[in-house]
Design an enzyme around this catalytic site. Sequence first.
Site, PDB file in Angstrom:
ATOM      1  N   ARG A  43       0.869  -1.184   0.000  1.00  0.00           N
ATOM      2  CA  ARG A  43       0.000   0.000   0.000  1.00  0.00           C
ATOM      3  C   ARG A  43       0.901   1.229   0.000  1.00  0.00           C
ATOM      4  O   ARG A  43       2.118   1.105   0.087  1.00  0.00           O
ATOM      5  CB  ARG A  43      -1.015   0.001   1.168  1.00  0.00           C
ATOM      6  CG  ARG A  43      -0.660  -0.692   2.421  1.00  0.00           C
ATOM      7  CD  ARG A  43       0.486  -0.080   3.161  1.00  0.00           C
ATOM      8  NE  ARG A  43       0.329   1.340   3.339  1.00  0.00           N
ATOM      9  CZ  ARG A  43       1.323   2.177   3.555  1.00  0.00           C
ATOM     10  NH1 ARG A  43       2.583   1.768   3.600  1.00  0.00           N
ATOM     11  NH2 ARG A  43       1.105   3.475   3.721  1.00  0.00           N
TER      12      ARG A  43
ATOM     13  N   GLN B 107      -1.408   2.082  10.032  1.00  0.00           N
ATOM     14  CA  GLN B 107      -0.148   2.189   9.267  1.00  0.00           C
ATOM     15  C   GLN B 107       0.939   2.901  10.075  1.00  0.00           C
ATOM     16  O   GLN B 107       2.122   2.622   9.894  1.00  0.00           O
ATOM     17  CB  GLN B 107      -0.381   2.968   7.950  1.00  0.00           C
ATOM     18  CG  GLN B 107      -1.164   2.227   6.899  1.00  0.00           C
ATOM     19  CD  GLN B 107      -2.641   2.569   6.957  1.00  0.00           C
ATOM     20  OE1 GLN B 107      -3.182   2.863   8.030  1.00  0.00           O
ATOM     21  NE2 GLN B 107      -3.323   2.504   5.834  1.00  0.00           N
TER      22      GLN B 107
ATOM     23  N   ASP C 265      -1.999  10.825  -1.742  1.00  0.00           N
ATOM     24  CA  ASP C 265      -2.461   9.777  -2.667  1.00  0.00           C
ATOM     25  C   ASP C 265      -2.857  10.357  -4.013  1.00  0.00           C
ATOM     26  O   ASP C 265      -2.787   9.674  -5.039  1.00  0.00           O
ATOM     27  CB  ASP C 265      -3.629   9.011  -2.057  1.00  0.00           C
ATOM     28  CG  ASP C 265      -3.093   8.062  -1.009  1.00  0.00           C
ATOM     29  OD1 ASP C 265      -2.896   8.506   0.130  1.00  0.00           O
ATOM     30  OD2 ASP C 265      -2.801   6.903  -1.356  1.00  0.00           O
TER      31      ASP C 265
ATOM     32  N   LYS D 284      -4.379   9.840   3.663  1.00  0.00           N
ATOM     33  CA  LYS D 284      -5.000   8.976   4.672  1.00  0.00           C
ATOM     34  C   LYS D 284      -5.971   9.732   5.572  1.00  0.00           C
ATOM     35  O   LYS D 284      -5.693  10.855   5.995  1.00  0.00           O
ATOM     36  CB  LYS D 284      -3.876   8.341   5.504  1.00  0.00           C
ATOM     37  CG  LYS D 284      -4.312   7.372   6.558  1.00  0.00           C
ATOM     38  CD  LYS D 284      -5.242   6.294   6.058  1.00  0.00           C
ATOM     39  CE  LYS D 284      -4.734   5.549   4.860  1.00  0.00           C
ATOM     40  NZ  LYS D 284      -5.807   4.788   4.170  1.00  0.00           N
TER      41      LYS D 284
HETATM   42  O1  MRU Z   1      -4.365   3.186   2.446  1.00  0.00           O
HETATM   43  P1  MRU Z   1      -2.891   3.363   2.257  1.00  0.00           P
HETATM   44  O2  MRU Z   1      -2.074   2.772   3.345  1.00  0.00           O
HETATM   45  O3  MRU Z   1      -2.442   2.942   0.889  1.00  0.00           O
HETATM   46  O4  MRU Z   1      -2.697   4.940   2.340  1.00  0.00           O
HETATM   47  C1  MRU Z   1      -1.410   5.463   2.211  1.00  0.00           C
HETATM   48  C2  MRU Z   1      -1.339   6.919   2.412  1.00  0.00           C
HETATM   49  O5  MRU Z   1      -2.315   7.587   2.648  1.00  0.00           O
HETATM   50  C3  MRU Z   1       0.014   7.560   2.213  1.00  0.00           C
HETATM   51  O6  MRU Z   1       0.158   8.676   3.024  1.00  0.00           O
HETATM   52  C4  MRU Z   1       0.171   7.988   0.756  1.00  0.00           C
HETATM   53  O7  MRU Z   1      -0.132   6.937  -0.113  1.00  0.00           O
HETATM   54  C5  MRU Z   1       1.535   8.479   0.464  1.00  0.00           C
HETATM   55  S1  MRU Z   1       2.709   7.178   0.436  1.00  0.00           S
HETATM   56  C6  MRU Z   1       4.216   7.801   0.010  1.00  0.00           C
END
Ligand code: MRU
Length: 344
Positions: A47, A196, A237, A248
């Site tokens: 992820r 996370q 994202d 997130k």
């Molecule tokens: O749901 P996830 O764990 O994939 O979400 C990840 C995030 O929100 C990160 O902050 C984002 O992808 C940046 S990763 C360099």
Amino acid sequence: MSSFKTIEWKDNKVIMIDQTKLPNEEVYLKCQTYEDVADAIKRMVIRGAPAIGVAAAMGIALGAIKIETSDRAKFLGEVNKITDVILATRPTAVNLFWAGKRMLRVLDERESNINQIKTRLVQEANNILEEDIEICRNIGRIGAELIKDNSVVLTHCNAGALATAGYGTALGVVRCAYEAGKNIKVIATETRPFLQGARLTAWELHKDGIPVSLITDSMVGHIMSKGMVDAVVLGADRIARNGDFANKIGTYSISVLAKSHGIPFYVAAPISTIDYDCPEGSSIPIEERDTAEVTHILGNRIAPDVNVYNPAFDITPSENISSIITEKAVVREPFIKGLSELIK
Ligand code: MRU
């Protein structure tokens, strides 16, 4: 560099560290088929926006090399179908779609020999991985200049080596400042519901010897009001053309708190996370995940069977951002101008 590999292509398989098992077990999942890779992205074995992009590219390459046909048109049709399956895994991180487009561009190279197209697809997926490491190093180098010596940096979710091909975006900034000899301490938020921050950011920083303290998400305001945070650095994202961004769930609340306490709020992300087709944050699709992520923690039920919301991301408006750190430059207000200049 981090002391583990997030994802790699080896012997025509895709190997990834299983992030659902961290921090208790460091085990690696071997994906033999593109369906395995799609499932790994959905289940969040892998992820983080850039890592999802690399996984998507490798999934497409893995599917392509297994296609058995000598008919070029049929082969291209199958690759497109595989790409559709991979792109349907998660909706918010734009790196997934960016990587998919980049892989499909290989099919336009007019190469007629199927084996050679297969070789090019594998090569392109590996290029995406290698480039991502280099991009993160540049984000780290450029961003580290914004971080003063003796700083406490708050981060949310995991935007580290685990979320990229290695090194990290937000944690790349931290890593680079730390490697340059600055006295940096990190505060990581737990990041409910998927944890996370607690499971991944705390694990990765601790493993690499970077000082980290863990808090629950509800402690951010208190910690800031006590003057314990010098800067917020986190990932994205998807960044809209005007600078609004999805990250997130919980990022928006942190941005409001940072603004009200006058704490710089930095977003670290590669240019591949900017969606130039997306005018503003409200156009970004927000993934809704299984309600069990909220009602359960690590398989144990912690809530009665009631109605649950589980949006995985939220939108932070650009006016809450101090700057966006990319591999090319630091972008400040007006974001619409600064972001468009990155691709000129
Ligand atoms: O749901 P996830 O764990 O994939 O979400 C990840 C995030 O929100 C990160 O902050 C984002 O992808 C940046 S990763 C360099």
